[in-house]
Design an enzyme around this catalytic site. Structure first.
Site, PDB file in Angstrom:
ATOM      1  N   GLU A 164     -10.086 -13.474  -3.459  1.00  0.00           N
ATOM      2  CA  GLU A 164     -10.630 -12.902  -2.579  1.00  0.00           C
ATOM      3  C   GLU A 164     -11.240 -13.873  -1.473  1.00  0.00           C
ATOM      4  O   GLU A 164     -11.175 -15.107  -1.696  1.00  0.00           O
ATOM      5  CB  GLU A 164     -11.818 -11.693  -3.054  1.00  0.00           C
ATOM      6  CG  GLU A 164     -12.796 -12.697  -3.635  1.00  0.00           C
ATOM      7  CD  GLU A 164     -13.839 -11.798  -4.416  1.00  0.00           C
ATOM      8  OE1 GLU A 164     -13.953 -10.708  -4.090  1.00  0.00           O
ATOM      9  OE2 GLU A 164     -14.648 -12.322  -5.026  1.00  0.00           O
ATOM     10  N   SER A 196      -8.818   0.073   7.034  1.00  0.00           N
ATOM     11  CA  SER A 196      -8.846  -0.874   8.305  1.00  0.00           C
ATOM     12  C   SER A 196      -7.427  -0.872   8.816  1.00  0.00           C
ATOM     13  O   SER A 196      -7.294  -1.874   9.527  1.00  0.00           O
ATOM     14  CB  SER A 196      -9.592  -2.051   8.019  1.00  0.00           C
ATOM     15  OG  SER A 196      -8.953  -2.523   6.643  1.00  0.00           O
ATOM     16  N   ASP A 205     -17.733 -10.653  -3.597  1.00  0.00           N
ATOM     17  CA  ASP A 205     -18.243  -9.810  -4.472  1.00  0.00           C
ATOM     18  C   ASP A 205     -17.666  -9.665  -5.684  1.00  0.00           C
ATOM     19  O   ASP A 205     -17.951  -9.256  -6.614  1.00  0.00           O
ATOM     20  CB  ASP A 205     -18.567  -8.330  -3.744  1.00  0.00           C
ATOM     21  CG  ASP A 205     -17.198  -7.742  -3.347  1.00  0.00           C
ATOM     22  OD1 ASP A 205     -16.482  -8.601  -2.394  1.00  0.00           O
ATOM     23  OD2 ASP A 205     -16.746  -6.817  -3.676  1.00  0.00           O
ATOM     24  N   LYS A 254       0.741  -1.307  -0.057  1.00  0.00           N
ATOM     25  CA  LYS A 254       0.148   0.085  -0.217  1.00  0.00           C
ATOM     26  C   LYS A 254       0.656   1.149   0.135  1.00  0.00           C
ATOM     27  O   LYS A 254       0.335   2.453  -0.546  1.00  0.00           O
ATOM     28  CB  LYS A 254      -0.800  -0.036   1.108  1.00  0.00           C
ATOM     29  CG  LYS A 254      -2.223  -1.111   0.893  1.00  0.00           C
ATOM     30  CD  LYS A 254      -3.367  -0.356   0.678  1.00  0.00           C
ATOM     31  CE  LYS A 254      -4.519  -1.192   0.719  1.00  0.00           C
ATOM     32  NZ  LYS A 254      -4.564  -2.492   1.159  1.00  0.00           N
ATOM     33  N   SER A 291       1.016  -9.841  -0.320  1.00  0.00           N
ATOM     34  CA  SER A 291       0.677  -8.456  -0.160  1.00  0.00           C
ATOM     35  C   SER A 291       0.893  -7.620   1.136  1.00  0.00           C
ATOM     36  O   SER A 291       1.393  -6.475   1.026  1.00  0.00           O
ATOM     37  CB  SER A 291      -0.858  -8.022  -0.616  1.00  0.00           C
ATOM     38  OG  SER A 291      -1.374  -8.822   0.286  1.00  0.00           O
ATOM     39  N   GLY A 309     -16.514 -12.875   1.328  1.00  0.00           N
ATOM     40  CA  GLY A 309     -16.683 -11.698   0.612  1.00  0.00           C
ATOM     41  C   GLY A 309     -16.515 -11.879  -0.866  1.00  0.00           C
ATOM     42  O   GLY A 309     -15.522 -11.325  -1.498  1.00  0.00           O
TER      43      GLY A 309
HETATM   44  C1  PLP Z   1      -5.267  -3.633   0.948  1.00  0.00           C
HETATM   45  C2  PLP Z   1      -4.785  -4.881   0.838  1.00  0.00           C
HETATM   46  C3  PLP Z   1      -5.315  -5.820  -0.091  1.00  0.00           C
HETATM   47  C4  PLP Z   1      -6.217  -5.530  -1.046  1.00  0.00           C
HETATM   48  O1  PLP Z   1      -5.884  -4.744  -1.943  1.00  0.00           O
HETATM   49  P1  PLP Z   1      -7.022  -3.830  -2.962  1.00  0.00           P
HETATM   50  O2  PLP Z   1      -6.072  -2.925  -3.590  1.00  0.00           O
HETATM   51  O3  PLP Z   1      -7.802  -3.265  -1.887  1.00  0.00           O
HETATM   52  O4  PLP Z   1      -7.739  -5.166  -3.578  1.00  0.00           O
HETATM   53  C5  PLP Z   1      -4.554  -7.097  -0.004  1.00  0.00           C
HETATM   54  N1  PLP Z   1      -3.766  -7.490   1.139  1.00  0.00           N
HETATM   55  C6  PLP Z   1      -3.174  -6.360   2.095  1.00  0.00           C
HETATM   56  C7  PLP Z   1      -2.060  -6.919   2.752  1.00  0.00           C
HETATM   57  C8  PLP Z   1      -3.757  -5.096   1.955  1.00  0.00           C
HETATM   58  O5  PLP Z   1      -3.382  -4.310   2.956  1.00  0.00           O
END
Ligand code: PLP
Length: 320
Positions: free
Chosen positions: A205, A79, A211, A54, A305, A209
């Site tokens: 996902e 969050s 969606d 992020k 991620s 959820g």
């Molecule tokens: C925000 C986040 C996601 C999902 O990312 P999006 O861009 O909202 O699809 C996945 N893994 C982690 C660790 C995140 O912080």
């Protein structure tokens, strides 16, 4: 409405991030390759600054603001990881930041956000609408709202993680990407258009959820109540108006995994790869583990991620 970001925007974001974001390592494991039958490359964004990809989107968006916007400051709702990302990017770029976070956000994420010098405003995830609170704060104090996924600069910035992977690993046949609101997946899709035209892309996902999967298959953005899952970074209620068309254009399919599958993947990350990965960060690998027979002999990327999880919660999940 904002125009859709392009593959060129991902390359431009990579330039902006140079010297600010880490070029995260790509991990491999013979044991994982043996167990899956594929040749797996993990892009380790759990080792990114503030512990998740992020930072890439937040820094890209904030670095493009005009001087007057910088002085007034930014507001974000999240969050967790987007909050920390905006707080850290704002500190680096010397801007004030206000973050709207749910009262039940993981403690470590709130502490980190405060630690980066941001102001935190709490809200109730079930009864209050964070988008409305963020918009009200923006209007009242002249702040620029930085959305967590549905923003061209955020999408372009998130895409730089996959772009690096495509640059570092030749000839990927497939890439699995965690999916919440779709910033990371849409950015990865743009990166693939630029650098890996034949690589198939899969979003993953939480099953609670789904969606994204329903939206992808029906062609309309499906809205759901906040899903009940341990993947707290993917508790989004809908894809974005920017992320959805990009995902639909380039992504092959969207899969879902259960919380139990996330914990199994988290355990493999800990025991085999020696990495702490948060539940949301396990989505992509959990799906590959289940679908492995379809990918036998292929070169497969897995976007890990993030790694931000309270250690007591981590231990509790692994002990289940
Ligand atoms: C925000 C986040 C996601 C999902 O990312 P999006 O861009 O909202 O699809 C996945 N893994 C982690 C660790 C995140 O912080």
């Amino acid at each position: 409405m904002n125009p859709l970001p392009s593959p060129a925007d991902v390359r431009a974001a990579a330039e902006r991030l140079r010297g600010h974001a880490h070029r995260t390592p790509v991990a491999t494991s013979r044991r994982v390759d043996g167990e899956t039958g594929a040749c797996v490359f993990f892009k380790c964004e759990n080792l990114q600054r503030m512990g998740a990809f992020k930072f890439r989107g937040a820094f890209t968006a904030l670095s493009r603001l005009a001087d007057a916007q910088r002085r007034a400051g930014v507001v974000a709702y999240s969050s967790g990881n987007h909050a920390q990302a905006v707080a850290l990017a704002a500190r680096i770029l010397d801007m004030p930041a206000t973050i709207v976070m749910p009262h039940d956000a993981p403690r470590s994420k709130v502490a980190a956000t405060l630690g980066y010098g941001a102001r935190v405003v709490g809200y109730d995830r079930v009864t209050e609408d964070r988008e409305r609170i963020g918009a009200a704060l923006a209007a009242e104090h002249g702040l620029t709202l930085v959305p967590p996924y549905d923003h061209p600069d955020v999408i372009a910035g998130q895409g730089t993680a996959a772009l690096e992977l495509f640059e570092d690993v030749d000839g990927l046949d497939a890439l699995f990407v965690c999916l919440g609101g779709g910033g990371l997946l849409a950015g990865s899709a743009l990166a693939a258009e630029a650098a890996a035209p034949t690589c198939r892309l899969f979003g993953v996902e939480p099953a609670a959820g789904d969606d994204g999967q329903r939206s992808f298959r029906s062609g309309e953005i499906v809205h759901i109540p906040t899903p009940d899952t341990i993947a707290d970074g993917a508790q989004t209620q809908h894809l974005g108006t920017l992320t959805f068309p990009i995902i639909r254009r380039r992504v092959t399919d969207i899969h879902t995994v259960t919380d139990a599958e996330l914990v199994d993947a988290m355990r493999v990350f800990a025991s085999t790869l020696k990495m702490v990965v948060e539940p949301t960060g396990c989505l992509a690998f959990a799906a590959l583990r289940r679908l492995a027979p379809e990918f036998a002999g292929q070169r497969v990327g897995v976007l890990v991620s993030g790694g931000n999880v309270d250690l007591d919660r981590y231990a509790t999940l692994l002990a289940r």
